[in-house]
Design a protein around this motif. Sequence first.
Motif, PDB file in Angstrom:
ATOM      1  N   ALA A 220       0.820  -1.214   0.000  1.00 51.99           N
ATOM      2  CA  ALA A 220       0.000   0.000   0.000  1.00 51.99           C
ATOM      3  C   ALA A 220       0.851   1.261   0.000  1.00 51.99           C
ATOM      4  N   ASP A 221       1.996   1.226   0.683  1.00 47.18           N
ATOM      5  CA  ASP A 221       2.857   2.406   0.737  1.00 47.18           C
ATOM      6  C   ASP A 221       3.246   2.890  -0.658  1.00 47.18           C
ATOM      7  N   VAL A 222       3.297   1.974  -1.616  1.00 47.66           N
ATOM      8  CA  VAL A 222       3.655   2.333  -2.988  1.00 47.66           C
ATOM      9  C   VAL A 222       2.416   2.525  -3.858  1.00 47.66           C
ATOM     10  N   LYS A 223       1.455   1.612  -3.757  1.00 47.17           N
ATOM     11  CA  LYS A 223       0.325   1.575  -4.688  1.00 47.17           C
ATOM     12  C   LYS A 223      -0.637   2.748  -4.535  1.00 47.17           C
ATOM     13  N   ILE A 224      -0.881   3.196  -3.321  1.00 49.21           N
ATOM     14  CA  ILE A 224      -1.945   4.184  -3.121  1.00 49.21           C
ATOM     15  C   ILE A 224      -1.627   5.525  -3.773  1.00 49.21           C
ATOM     16  N   LYS A 225      -0.366   5.782  -4.046  1.00 53.89           N
ATOM     17  CA  LYS A 225      -0.011   7.050  -4.691  1.00 53.89           C
ATOM     18  C   LYS A 225      -0.524   7.122  -6.122  1.00 53.89           C
ATOM     19  N   TYR A 226      -0.868   5.967  -6.684  1.00 53.66           N
ATOM     20  CA  TYR A 226      -1.248   5.917  -8.094  1.00 53.66           C
ATOM     21  C   TYR A 226      -2.737   5.625  -8.303  1.00 53.66           C
ATOM     22  N   ILE A 227      -3.549   5.786  -7.260  1.00 48.46           N
ATOM     23  CA  ILE A 227      -4.982   5.601  -7.466  1.00 48.46           C
ATOM     24  C   ILE A 227      -5.517   6.742  -8.328  1.00 48.46           C
ATOM     25  N   HIS A 228      -6.705   6.564  -8.864  1.00 45.86           N
ATOM     26  CA  HIS A 228      -7.276   7.528  -9.808  1.00 45.86           C
ATOM     27  C   HIS A 228      -7.475   8.893  -9.152  1.00 45.86           C
ATOM     28  N   LEU A 276      -9.958   1.012  -3.990  1.00 44.64           N
ATOM     29  CA  LEU A 276      -9.849   2.136  -4.921  1.00 44.64           C
ATOM     30  C   LEU A 276      -8.814   1.938  -6.017  1.00 44.64           C
ATOM     31  N   THR A 277      -8.081   0.855  -6.013  1.00 44.10           N
ATOM     32  CA  THR A 277      -7.062   0.652  -7.044  1.00 44.10           C
ATOM     33  C   THR A 277      -7.662   0.258  -8.388  1.00 44.10           C
ATOM     34  N   LEU A 278      -8.916  -0.204  -8.397  1.00 45.12           N
ATOM     35  CA  LEU A 278      -9.543  -0.640  -9.651  1.00 45.12           C
ATOM     36  C   LEU A 278     -10.532   0.377 -10.214  1.00 45.12           C
ATOM     37  N   GLU A 279     -10.725   1.494  -9.519  1.00 46.23           N
ATOM     38  CA  GLU A 279     -11.531   2.617 -10.010  1.00 46.23           C
ATOM     39  C   GLU A 279     -13.012   2.286 -10.142  1.00 46.23           C
ATOM     40  N   ASN A 280     -13.481   1.231  -9.478  1.00 45.36           N
ATOM     41  CA  ASN A 280     -14.893   0.850  -9.589  1.00 45.36           C
ATOM     42  C   ASN A 280     -15.770   1.530  -8.546  1.00 45.36           C
ATOM     43  N   GLN A 281     -15.157   2.060  -7.501  1.00 50.85           N
ATOM     44  CA  GLN A 281     -15.928   2.614  -6.400  1.00 50.85           C
ATOM     45  C   GLN A 281     -16.480   3.994  -6.762  1.00 50.85           C
ATOM     46  N   LYS A 282     -17.729   4.244  -6.399  1.00 52.23           N
ATOM     47  CA  LYS A 282     -18.350   5.536  -6.675  1.00 52.23           C
ATOM     48  C   LYS A 282     -17.769   6.587  -5.742  1.00 52.23           C
ATOM     49  N   GLU A 283     -17.210   7.623  -6.329  1.00 50.97           N
ATOM     50  CA  GLU A 283     -16.469   8.598  -5.531  1.00 50.97           C
ATOM     51  C   GLU A 283     -17.355   9.505  -4.683  1.00 50.97           C
ATOM     52  N   LYS A 284     -18.631   9.619  -5.009  1.00 55.26           N
ATOM     53  CA  LYS A 284     -19.509  10.531  -4.273  1.00 55.26           C
ATOM     54  C   LYS A 284     -20.233   9.850  -3.109  1.00 55.26           C
ATOM     55  N   GLU A 285     -19.920   8.611  -2.855  1.00 55.73           N
ATOM     56  CA  GLU A 285     -20.520   7.930  -1.709  1.00 55.73           C
ATOM     57  C   GLU A 285     -19.852   8.393  -0.416  1.00 55.73           C
ATOM     58  N   LEU A 316     -16.909  13.330   5.074  1.00 58.33           N
ATOM     59  CA  LEU A 316     -15.920  12.865   4.103  1.00 58.33           C
ATOM     60  C   LEU A 316     -16.577  11.977   3.056  1.00 58.33           C
ATOM     61  N   LEU A 317     -16.143  12.131   1.805  1.00 59.24           N
ATOM     62  CA  LEU A 317     -16.613  11.285   0.713  1.00 59.24           C
ATOM     63  C   LEU A 317     -15.493  10.338   0.288  1.00 59.24           C
ATOM     64  N   VAL A 318     -15.860   9.311  -0.462  1.00 59.40           N
ATOM     65  CA  VAL A 318     -14.848   8.412  -1.019  1.00 59.40           C
ATOM     66  C   VAL A 318     -13.851   9.210  -1.859  1.00 59.40           C
ATOM     67  N   ALA A 319     -14.343  10.256  -2.514  1.00 61.84           N
ATOM     68  CA  ALA A 319     -13.479  11.099  -3.347  1.00 61.84           C
ATOM     69  C   ALA A 319     -12.390  11.792  -2.542  1.00 61.84           C
ATOM     70  N   ASN A 320     -12.578  11.943  -1.243  1.00 55.65           N
ATOM     71  CA  ASN A 320     -11.614  12.655  -0.396  1.00 55.65           C
ATOM     72  C   ASN A 320     -10.632  11.722   0.306  1.00 55.65           C
ATOM     73  N   THR A 321     -10.686  10.433   0.005  1.00 53.30           N
ATOM     74  CA  THR A 321      -9.921   9.458   0.786  1.00 53.30           C
ATOM     75  C   THR A 321      -8.429   9.752   0.788  1.00 53.30           C
ATOM     76  N   TYR A 322      -7.856   9.945  -0.386  1.00 50.00           N
ATOM     77  CA  TYR A 322      -6.401  10.137  -0.462  1.00 50.00           C
ATOM     78  C   TYR A 322      -5.978  11.418   0.246  1.00 50.00           C
ATOM     79  N   GLU A 323      -6.725  12.499   0.034  1.00 51.62           N
ATOM     80  CA  GLU A 323      -6.361  13.764   0.667  1.00 51.62           C
ATOM     81  C   GLU A 323      -6.564  13.700   2.176  1.00 51.62           C
TER      82      GLU A 323
END
Length: 386
Positions: A220-228, A276-285, A316-323
């Motif tokens: 995760a330390d590497v992968k999460i930087k590249y989510i959509h 969130l690595t597969l971009e299938n999750q709805k970001e406004k949930e 918080l929304l799914v869209a705000n997860t990374y921030e």
Amino acid sequence: MSFPRNFSKCLRTSSDDVIKYCLQSLYLDQVRSVNIINFEWDNDEILAYSQRNLAIARGEDIVYDLTKIEMELASILVFEKVYIETQPDSQLYLEVFPYHLELFQGHMRILSEIKDLISQEPIPIEKVNLLGFSKNSGLQHALEPALDNASEILSSLEILLCFVKRTAVGDREKSIKNYVSQWMKLSSLNEHERFSKMLKVDLRLKHLVSLYELVEEQVADVKIKYIHEKYKEELSADMKAAIMDSVDFEQQTTMRKAIPAEAFALALKRFMLRFLTLENQKEKEPLHLYLQDDTLNFWSSTVPEELIDELFPENLLVANTYEAYTFTMNIIEQTMEKQAKLAKQAKQAKQAKQAKPANTSNPNINRMGSKPGRKRPERSSKYDRM
């Protein structure tokens, strides 16, 4: 390998200017060897002319024909391959399996299900060290996984989790190495040198979830930087305030109820890698719909479920997860730096106090040691007595 039953029969959708790639459907008893994907990855061949190889153009601007590249890859990888269907009432069938990093898309509660089957406990720290990496608290942004080939090891653990769930083994003290050895279908796991080496550490099935989470954190330390980018939406001032109100960054010992900052950051990181690595999750949930579900196993066992239900920020929304994760990590690091600075200053002050000479002078005592007001008796000479 071959395609599972739920694999899409068309690799690309069709339009007037886009080529459509389709797969023929066959029953399993009709399949020939040429229809099955049996491919060994060759980095030199597939990636020889990729956009990552800057030596090809030698500093000149070049344009890649991505459509042609895609067609050639499709020809190499899936030409004459088929979508395998199960014949009705047939004993010949193909088991559905998850692809790498897709485990939680189809089995989102698998860790909780494993815990229900086999009572779990953390790996002892001495065994964590033997595995080849230290059990970090998730407070550092790693440039590379601390564990060699962590992503491949995680893939092997995904296979193992699915198999343990299917066999419903109940012996928590059974060695993971012995469990893998007793099943022919798991024999391929031993071909992975690093995974095979890990099995030599005396780990039991009761450590399986803990082992998965330790390796998962390295990936995760590497992968999460590249989510959509749709999951990296900026936080509003109200969202930042909600995090500050709900999370304990100071590790206070007061009675104030708050979510430990490290646990909050770790839960967000696990959610990003698993969902969130597969971009299938709805970001406004709303994000709390996932993070407050204890069956999804995002939180450390030391964090009470009631605390999450009561205090997790609901704006918080799914869209705000990374921030939200980045904001939390920055505050944690600032707090640690502040605490380290205060500790250093306190240590320096203590050392300075110890180094200062003790003041033994007494204003009520003169140089000769006599108190004022009392006359020192004169010393008589032996000649005076004569």
